[in-house]
Design an enzyme around this catalytic site. Structure first.
Site, PDB file in Angstrom:
ATOM      1  N   GLU A 276       0.884  -1.173   0.000  1.00  0.00           N
ATOM      2  CA  GLU A 276       0.000   0.000   0.000  1.00  0.00           C
ATOM      3  C   GLU A 276       0.912   1.209   0.000  1.00  0.00           C
ATOM      4  OE1 GLU A 276      -2.485   1.018   3.476  1.00  0.00           O
ATOM      5  OE2 GLU A 276      -1.999   2.867   2.420  1.00  0.00           O
ATOM      6  N   CYS A 313      -2.536   7.890   4.809  1.00  0.00           N
ATOM      7  CA  CYS A 313      -2.551   7.544   3.383  1.00  0.00           C
ATOM      8  C   CYS A 313      -3.861   7.983   2.744  1.00  0.00           C
ATOM      9  CB  CYS A 313      -2.343   6.052   3.209  1.00  0.00           C
ATOM     10  SG  CYS A 313      -3.293   5.097   4.370  1.00  0.00           S
TER      11      CYS A 313
HETATM   12  P1  NAP Z   1       9.392   3.863   3.417  1.00  0.00           P
HETATM   13  O1  NAP Z   1      10.608   4.684   3.235  1.00  0.00           O
HETATM   14  O2  NAP Z   1       8.776   3.295   2.208  1.00  0.00           O
HETATM   15  O3  NAP Z   1       9.760   2.690   4.443  1.00  0.00           O
HETATM   16  C1  NAP Z   1       8.821   1.702   4.866  1.00  0.00           C
HETATM   17  C2  NAP Z   1       9.568   0.443   5.303  1.00  0.00           C
HETATM   18  O4  NAP Z   1      10.134  -0.194   4.160  1.00  0.00           O
HETATM   19  C3  NAP Z   1      10.728   0.711   6.240  1.00  0.00           C
HETATM   20  O5  NAP Z   1      10.830  -0.369   7.134  1.00  0.00           O
HETATM   21  C4  NAP Z   1      11.910   0.771   5.301  1.00  0.00           C
HETATM   22  O6  NAP Z   1      13.132   0.464   5.940  1.00  0.00           O
HETATM   23  C5  NAP Z   1      11.549  -0.290   4.290  1.00  0.00           C
HETATM   24  N1  NAP Z   1      12.138  -0.002   2.976  1.00  0.00           N
HETATM   25  C6  NAP Z   1      12.020   1.129   2.259  1.00  0.00           C
HETATM   26  N2  NAP Z   1      12.668   1.011   1.082  1.00  0.00           N
HETATM   27  C7  NAP Z   1      13.210  -0.226   1.058  1.00  0.00           C
HETATM   28  C8  NAP Z   1      13.999  -0.944   0.127  1.00  0.00           C
HETATM   29  N3  NAP Z   1      14.376  -0.424  -1.030  1.00  0.00           N
HETATM   30  N4  NAP Z   1      14.384  -2.205   0.468  1.00  0.00           N
HETATM   31  C9  NAP Z   1      14.010  -2.756   1.635  1.00  0.00           C
HETATM   32  N5  NAP Z   1      13.278  -2.122   2.561  1.00  0.00           N
HETATM   33  C10 NAP Z   1      12.866  -0.883   2.284  1.00  0.00           C
HETATM   34  O7  NAP Z   1       8.256   4.669   4.167  1.00  0.00           O
HETATM   35  P2  NAP Z   1       8.289   5.556   5.496  1.00  0.00           P
HETATM   36  O8  NAP Z   1       9.631   5.618   6.107  1.00  0.00           O
HETATM   37  O9  NAP Z   1       7.212   5.044   6.349  1.00  0.00           O
HETATM   38  O10 NAP Z   1       7.871   6.986   4.987  1.00  0.00           O
HETATM   39  C11 NAP Z   1       8.434   7.615   3.863  1.00  0.00           C
HETATM   40  C12 NAP Z   1       7.341   8.047   2.898  1.00  0.00           C
HETATM   41  O11 NAP Z   1       6.416   6.976   2.657  1.00  0.00           O
HETATM   42  C13 NAP Z   1       6.443   9.150   3.395  1.00  0.00           C
HETATM   43  O12 NAP Z   1       7.012  10.416   3.185  1.00  0.00           O
HETATM   44  C14 NAP Z   1       5.173   8.930   2.606  1.00  0.00           C
HETATM   45  O13 NAP Z   1       5.259   9.557   1.367  1.00  0.00           O
HETATM   46  C15 NAP Z   1       5.102   7.463   2.405  1.00  0.00           C
HETATM   47  N6  NAP Z   1       4.166   6.760   3.306  1.00  0.00           N
HETATM   48  C16 NAP Z   1       3.003   6.340   2.779  1.00  0.00           C
HETATM   49  C17 NAP Z   1       2.123   5.649   3.579  1.00  0.00           C
HETATM   50  C18 NAP Z   1       0.854   5.133   3.020  1.00  0.00           C
HETATM   51  O14 NAP Z   1       0.062   4.625   3.780  1.00  0.00           O
HETATM   52  N7  NAP Z   1       0.620   5.191   1.744  1.00  0.00           N
HETATM   53  C19 NAP Z   1       2.401   5.389   4.912  1.00  0.00           C
HETATM   54  C20 NAP Z   1       3.621   5.824   5.423  1.00  0.00           C
HETATM   55  C21 NAP Z   1       4.488   6.494   4.591  1.00  0.00           C
HETATM   56  P3  NAP Z   1      14.105   1.672   6.343  1.00  0.00           P
HETATM   57  O15 NAP Z   1      13.286   2.697   7.032  1.00  0.00           O
HETATM   58  O16 NAP Z   1      15.114   1.020   7.206  1.00  0.00           O
HETATM   59  O17 NAP Z   1      14.644   2.194   5.048  1.00  0.00           O
END
Ligand code: NAP
Length: 545
Positions: A276, A313
């Site tokens: 998601e 989200c």
């Molecule tokens: P994220 O950067 O996508 O990280 C989510 C999880 O996935 C973390 O545990 C992260 O680990 C891991 N991850 C990310 N990229 C990866 C990769 N290439 N390989 C393996 N694992 C990976 O999301 P976030 O830190 O929660 O927030 C960043 C952005 O996500 C926000 O600014 C927002 O735009 C979006 N977001 C969207 C929703 C939604 O419901 N749609 C919810 C939350 C956030 P690490 O942190 O260790 O990298």
């Protein structure tokens, strides 16, 4: 209900170590700490990243647990889910305090998020106890059919095997260690390995300890649950690549979700990733509703945009308005609220940076764009930001479609249009989103029926005269939508239909009754609803001779 034994002297004392079945992770991995987003300062204790050997151990345990859990009757799965909910409620104060520290969100938010998390477990418990979710179908044989006899065919849904769940930053309880993805995977009979979100490791450990202690107290297979910490992406990637992992659940960014989808697809045996990701949740305010209650809609929108600091989200991130005096009044009302608001705390330095950068990019992106940011403070501590409203017209929006991308935080984009065909043109250009909202009168809805039909093709949930934030956990809920809102628009990550993601159909042809699973036996011993020869029934069945 059994008493839950804790593995430590105090059930709420944090160790900073991963949970691998009934054991604890070793020291030596990269260390990291949680942050208090109010101040940007680190919090105790130190957490240790899991090693790749520990990834293998967790998966090995999950593989060993899978056959027993796949066969566990619905009442055992229900007992497990209810016992976890009771265990979480027992240490609610510690969980809420830690979640507040790690997110900067208020106590009230976590009281309701914990209630939602436990309610979700109990709802899935009812579903698995009742049992009909397995979609049992029986097409009875017709041995005398000509020219070919028809065989006896029976099908039902069975679990996939070990599932990896990535906890979300913005829901430390409802979408994390014991959240919707995990619970729906357990409910359908799969062991789960959670990769904890590094933004709230302490909350994750508290929840994880309750789960691990429940597994042990109920004498369930050890590998039913593991929780791995990591300061980076190595553990998550190793889990997704592991040949014995069979599916992935993820909530987060489009970049993160897409990277995991690509990784899963590039394996020798590709596996499904239910991710998601980003959504901007368009809102269309139709002319009659704008004239009738523009002020009320402005107040509702502002509340929905800033709820949880805009880190949902389902936050309404684009609002389409017909150009009129009433739309200018609505825009002025939202601007006033934004400029008078106190700053909001964002969850992580990454989310903070992305919000500040996204707003700057928008300011520079088009000449015909007006950005009003709050004046709360120009010097904000920790990960705080002022809210913002961006305004433009439909021509600018159509020439700069990046404006429809998610800006995670307390901001929205108001887009004015001159007529219905412009509104339809903008709607046609939208990508997949989780929700779309329409504010209208009865007459508006009749006049804009084609807009509603178009929006159905773009989203997972249509909201009428309401606001998209706040997602009910229920049987009919759909929290999904076409890509890029999710990786697979055929699924939902909220509500009991989420149970169908981590399962697959299997069919038995001319199978003797003694070998069939309980759900498909002639006598229907579980008394579940089944489709027999095309009709829904809870009756037993017989085999024609
Ligand atoms: P994220 O950067 O996508 O990280 C989510 C999880 O996935 C973390 O545990 C992260 O680990 C891991 N991850 C990310 N990229 C990866 C990769 N290439 N390989 C393996 N694992 C990976 O999301 P976030 O830190 O929660 O927030 C960043 C952005 O996500 C926000 O600014 C927002 O735009 C979006 N977001 C969207 C929703 C939604 O419901 N749609 C919810 C939350 C956030 P690490 O942190 O260790 O990298």
């Amino acid at each position: 209900m059994p008493t839950i034994e804790t593995t430590l002297p105090s059930a709420t004392e944090l160790t900073g170590r991963s949970i691998i079945g009934f054991s604890r992770g070793k020291s030596g991995g990269a260390a990291f700490r949680a942050f208090d987003p109010q101040t940007g300062k680190t919090a105790e204790p130190e957490f240790t990243s899991a090693s790749l050997d520990e990834v293998d151990q967790a998966v090995e345990l999950a593989v060993a647990a899978a056959p027993e859990w796949a066969k566990a009757p619905g009442k055992i799965r229900a007992e497990f889910l209810r016992a976890i909910a009771a265990g979480l409620e027992k240490i609610a104060d510690a969980i809420i305090d830690r979640a507040q520290l790690e997110t900067g969100l208020p106590q009230g938010r976590f009281k309701s998020e914990l209630a939602r998390t436990c309610g979700q477990m109990r709802l899935f418990a009812e579903v698995v106890e009742e049992g009909s979710w397995v979609a049992a179908r029986i097409d009875r044989a017709e041995p005398k059919r000509a020219p070919q006899p028809k065989p006896d065919i029976r099908s039902m849904i069975i679990p996939l095997g070990p599932v990896v769940v990535f906890g979300a930053s913005n829901f430390p309880l409802a979408f994390s260690v014991g959240g919707g993805d995990t619970v729906s995977a357990w409910a359908s009979g799969n062991p789960v390995i959670v990769k904890a979100h590094p933004a709230h490791p302490g909350t994750g450990e508290l929840v994880g300890r309750v789960v691990a202690d429940t597994v042990r107290s109920l004498r369930l297979p050890e590998g039913l649950f593991s929780l791995l910490f990591d300061s980076g992406v190595a553990v998550g990637q190793a889990l997704v690549k592991h040949p014995d992992v069979k599916a992935v659940g993820f909530t987060g960014s489009l970049a993160g979700g897409r990277a995991l989808m690509d990784l899963a697809a590039s394996r020798p045996e590709p596996i499904p990733v239910f991710a998601e990701m980003g959504s901007t949740n368009p809102v269309f305010v139709l002319p009659g509703a704008l004239k009738e209650r523009g002020g009320q809609i402005a107040a509702g929108l502002y509340g929905s945009i800033t709820l949880g600091g805009g880190q949902f989200c389902t936050k309404p991130g684009i609002v389409f308005l017909p150009q009129s005096d009433a739309s200018q009044d609505l825009a002025r009302d939202v601007e006033k609220r934004v400029s008078e608001a106190a700053p909001f705390t964002l969850l992580t330095s990454g989310i903070h940076k992305a919000f500040v950068r996204g707003l700057d990019e928008r300011k520079k992106s088009a000449a015909n764009l007006r950005v009003t940011a709050g004046n709360g403070s120009s010097k904000v501590d920790g990960y705080r930001v002022n809210p913002a409203v961006i305004q433009t017209d439909v021509a600018t929006f159509l020439s700069e479609l990046e404006l429809s991308e998610e800006l995670f935080g307390p901001a929205t984009l108001l887009v004015s249009h001159s007529n219905k065909s412009q509104a339809l043109e903008a709607a046609a250009k939208l990508k997949g989103h989780l929700t779309a909202t329409v504010h209208g009168t009865e007459q508006d809805f009749a006049e804009y029926a084609d807009l509603i039909s178009l929006l159905q093709t773009k989203v997972g949930r249509l909201v009428f005269n309401g606001y998209p934030t706040g997602v009910e956990v229920s049987h009919a809920m759909v929290h999904g939508g076409p890509y890029p809102a999710t990786s697979d628009g055929r699924s939902t990550s909220v509500g009991t239909q989420a149970i169908l993601r981590f399962a697959r159909p299997v069919c038995f042809q001319d199978c003797p009754d003694v070998l069939l699973p309980q759900e498909l036996k002639d006598a229907n011993p579980l008394h579940i609803w089944r489709m027999v020869d095309g009709e829904m029934t809870r009756d037993s069945t017989t085999r024609p001779v």
